[in-house]
Design a protein around this motif. Structure first.
Motif: not given
Length: 195
Positions: A47-54, A117-123, A72-82
């Motif tokens: 099975r192959a998957v990828h994070g949703p980023s471009e 982030l670690c909880a999401r990646a771990g789940a 679930a593989l969305e990059d770290w959400e960094l709010g206004r720093w993005s």
């Protein structure tokens, strides 16, 4: 049942070269070329998957993978720093950056904490137990967070892990019992020249 999770970090892009909080930055032509060179060295998977980023989607495509986006593989959400450069954010919000680096529960940017982030990646990692061989193109932050979870490391160990572009990090085992093989490049570097 034992599972093998193979995490490939996406190819280089301008945001990474400029030390930017990615903010969805796309893969550039150089990254596409390098990923195409790496394609013959990608291991087989059930099975192959990828994070949703471009960046992840285009890397998976350039690697020749028939993969699906995994939210679930969305990059770290960094709010206004993005989208901003680290040096710019450090100059504007030195206390916020210091808190972010020292406290895994801090989210001074209005986004996701390191704990989150670690909880999401771990789940996600625990959810693939029993799935055979899973290949995922995932942002470096997700690879680092998955390793922290898999090895039950303290969250601050995240800052001590480096994930280079187009490297393979392999986890084998099952939820609660993982073994790690890190950083195998998909393309050998020519002597004296990075890929």
């Amino acid at each position: 049942m034992t599972v093998r999770v193979m995490l490939i970090s996406p190819a280089m892009n301008a945001a990474l070269r400029e030390t930017r909080f990615a903010g969805g930055a796309a893969l550039d032509a150089s990254g596409v070329r390098t990923a195409r060179l790496a394609a013959p060295h990608v291991p087989d998977a059930d099975r192959a998957v990828h994070g949703p980023s471009e960046r992840c989607a285009r890397t998976a495509e350039a690697l020749g993978l028939h993969s699906t986006a995994e939210p679930a593989l969305e990059d770290w959400e960094l709010g206004r720093w993005s989208g901003a450069r680290l040096d710019e954010v450090s100059a504007r919000e030195p206390e916020g950056v210091a808190a972010w680096l020292a406290d895994p529960s801090a989210a001074p940017h209005g986004g996701e904490s390191l704990h989150g982030l670690c909880a999401r990646a771990g789940a996600w990692l625990d959810s693939v137990s029993g799935a055979g061989r899973v290949l995922a193109v995932a942002e470096p932050s997700l690879v680092r967070a998955a390793v922290v979870h898999a090895l039950a490391l303290p969250p601050l160990a995240f800052w001590r892990l480096d994930v280079a572009p187009l490297t393979l990090t392999e986890l084998s085992g099952r939820s609660g019992r993982w073994n790690l093989r890190v950083g195998r490049p998909l393309v050998a570097e020519p002597a004296g020249r990075p890929i």
